[in-house]
Motif scaffolding. Structure first.
Motif, PDB file in Angstrom:
ATOM      1  N   PHE B  48       0.832  -1.200   0.000  1.00  0.00           N
ATOM      2  CA  PHE B  48       0.000   0.000   0.000  1.00  0.00           C
ATOM      3  C   PHE B  48       0.865   1.247   0.000  1.00  0.00           C
ATOM      4  N   GLU B  49       0.272   2.313  -0.527  1.00  0.00           N
ATOM      5  CA  GLU B  49       0.897   3.627  -0.464  1.00  0.00           C
ATOM      6  C   GLU B  49      -0.170   4.651  -0.121  1.00  0.00           C
ATOM      7  N   ARG B  50       0.274   5.757   0.446  1.00  0.00           N
ATOM      8  CA  ARG B  50      -0.628   6.876   0.725  1.00  0.00           C
ATOM      9  C   ARG B  50      -0.459   7.888  -0.395  1.00  0.00           C
ATOM     10  N   HIS B  51      -1.588   8.451  -0.811  1.00  0.00           N
ATOM     11  CA  HIS B  51      -1.520   9.412  -1.918  1.00  0.00           C
ATOM     12  C   HIS B  51      -2.253  10.695  -1.541  1.00  0.00           C
ATOM     13  N   SER B  57      -5.461  12.523   2.382  1.00  0.00           N
ATOM     14  CA  SER B  57      -4.597  11.394   2.078  1.00  0.00           C
ATOM     15  C   SER B  57      -5.419  10.126   1.803  1.00  0.00           C
ATOM     16  N   LEU B  59      -5.455   6.082   0.874  1.00  0.00           N
ATOM     17  CA  LEU B  59      -4.629   4.871   0.954  1.00  0.00           C
ATOM     18  C   LEU B  59      -4.982   3.957  -0.213  1.00  0.00           C
ATOM     19  N   GLY B  61      -4.272   0.189  -1.690  1.00  0.00           N
ATOM     20  CA  GLY B  61      -3.737  -1.137  -1.425  1.00  0.00           C
ATOM     21  C   GLY B  61      -3.896  -2.029  -2.646  1.00  0.00           C
ATOM     22  N   GLU B  77      -7.093   4.708   9.027  1.00  0.00           N
ATOM     23  CA  GLU B  77      -6.099   3.946   8.273  1.00  0.00           C
ATOM     24  C   GLU B  77      -5.771   2.610   8.938  1.00  0.00           C
ATOM     25  N   LEU B  81      -6.025  -1.141   7.272  1.00  0.00           N
ATOM     26  CA  LEU B  81      -4.924  -2.114   7.201  1.00  0.00           C
ATOM     27  C   LEU B  81      -5.295  -3.417   7.915  1.00  0.00           C
ATOM     28  N   ALA B  94       3.961  -1.451   3.537  1.00  0.00           N
ATOM     29  CA  ALA B  94       4.059  -0.243   2.721  1.00  0.00           C
ATOM     30  C   ALA B  94       5.065  -0.463   1.604  1.00  0.00           C
TER      31      ALA B  94
END
Lengths: 153, 210
Positions: B48-51, B57, B59, B61, B77, B81, B94
């Motif tokens: 996953f990354e946060r954008h 923000s 997330l 996945g 968040e 997860l 991450a």
């Protein structure tokens, strides 16, 4: 099981300090890297969520031993060979105490760092060191006694 | 066994607890390399990354199959997860993955008004049965248009099941990409949104459908 990401964020910083105390600053990152990869490889087989922390530190303790061995075998220049000495390492802000900790005999160093740098309970320390709670407690005590003699605060 | 409180400790113990050790840079290097090596070894089931987006923000996945979860800023968040760990695999870490990288670029374009639909492989495993049918029907609502709960229920094959359709949309694992924000109440009322009504209004406004 919690997401592995959470395990890394929760325990990673303490594991890194523990690794630094066992193998020195220069190899601490390697030690932690190998620890976390090994943990992730077997993460799906973990059953007891409450034992995750001592399980992680057990892996780190084994990786530290592996690093010492491979380092001892490898043809390193002499000044690089002192595995437990704190000589020639990048200084931390609290360098004096840090190097005294690094100079403790192995069991005491492990016990003291697990207790105070990583905040483990005596029963968790016993699990990591594969010994009794009593012996773990004693190693912490002996380590502290030795440090008290050598460090002026 | 309780751990020592600072007040119970002598000066030596307190100093030990406060030992700094390796700096933050060391920790960052370990994190970065861990993601790379674990990914290369195939040890990560969900990356996953946060954008950053105008909504906040987001997330993102993804599994090997594609994008599996879009977590809106209004969602917790940690809860997202944990949901991934429970329902997909605990090997959540991450790091980047092709579908996440693509989704991030396309989200930027979407929020700039330069993109009207998403072209990213999707992993639908977090929804099944009728709910999945509702979301697949929702995915076909064009940019800038809206539909009612009853309409998407009908498109999913059960005209009477508009309440169940509402549940499907409220639990959409892939909001924005599967545009559940385009589904409104029959009378034109906004209806619920996983990301909060403000985010829904913002998205509809962006698409010129408000």
């Amino acid at each position: 099981m919690p997401p592995f990401e959470r395990v890394v964020e929760l325990h990673g910083p303490a594991l890194l300090r523990y690794c630094a105390a066992q193998v020195g600053t220069e190899r601490a990152e390697d030690c932690l890297q190998e620890t976390l990869l090994a943990a992730l490889r077997s993460y799906r087989r973990v059953r007891d969520v409450g034992a995750i922390r001592s399980w992680l530190f057990s892996i780190a303790a084994n990786k530290a031993v592996d690093l010492h061995r491979s380092h001892a075998r490898a043809p390193h220049p002499v000044e690089d060979l002192a595995p437990l000495g704190a000589t020639g390492e990048p200084a931390y802000r609290d360098d004096a105490l840090w190097s005294k900790v690094r100079d403790l005999p192995e069991k005491q160093r492990q016990a003291v760092t697990l207790r105070y740098l990583a905040d483990l309970s005596h029963s968790e320390i016993a699990d990591v060191m594969e010994t009794s709670q009593e012996a773990a407690r004693r190693s912490v005590f002996e380590g502290l006694k030795r440090l008290r003699k050598e460090v002026t605060l | 066994m309780s751990n020592p409180r600072d007040s119970d400790l002598g000066p030596l113990e307190r100093s030990l607890r406060n030992l700094e050790g390796p700096d933050a840079g060391a920790w960052e290097r370990v994190r970065r390399q861990l993601s790379e090596r674990a990914g290369a070894e195939g040890l990560v089931d969900v990356s996953f990354e946060r954008h950053d987006s105008p909504l906040g923000s987001i997330l993102l996945g993804a599994t090997d199959a594609g994008l599996v979860r879009v977590g809106l800023p209004a969602e917790d968040e940690d809860a997202v997860l944990c949901e991934l760990a429970e329902r997909v695999s605990p090997r959540v870490l991450a790091g980047s993955r092709d579908s996440v990288t693509r989704a991030r670029r396309q989200l930027d374009e979407y929020f700039e008004g330069a993109r009207r639909s998403f072209d990213v492989p999707l992993d639908w495993q977090l929804t099944r049965g009728f709910r999945r049918e509702v979301l697949r029907a929702t995915a076909l609502i064009p940019y800038g248009r809206t539909a009612s709960y009853r309409e998407v229920a009908t498109d999913a094959g059960s005209p009477g099941a508009f309440r169940a359709a509402g549940t499907a949309l409220a639990t959409n694992p892939l909001p924005i990409v599967v545009p559940c924000h385009r589904v409104l109440r029959s009378g034109g009322g906004l209806g619920d949104y996983r990301g909060g009504s403000q985010a829904k209004v913002q998205l509809l406004g962006l698409e010129g459908a408000a």
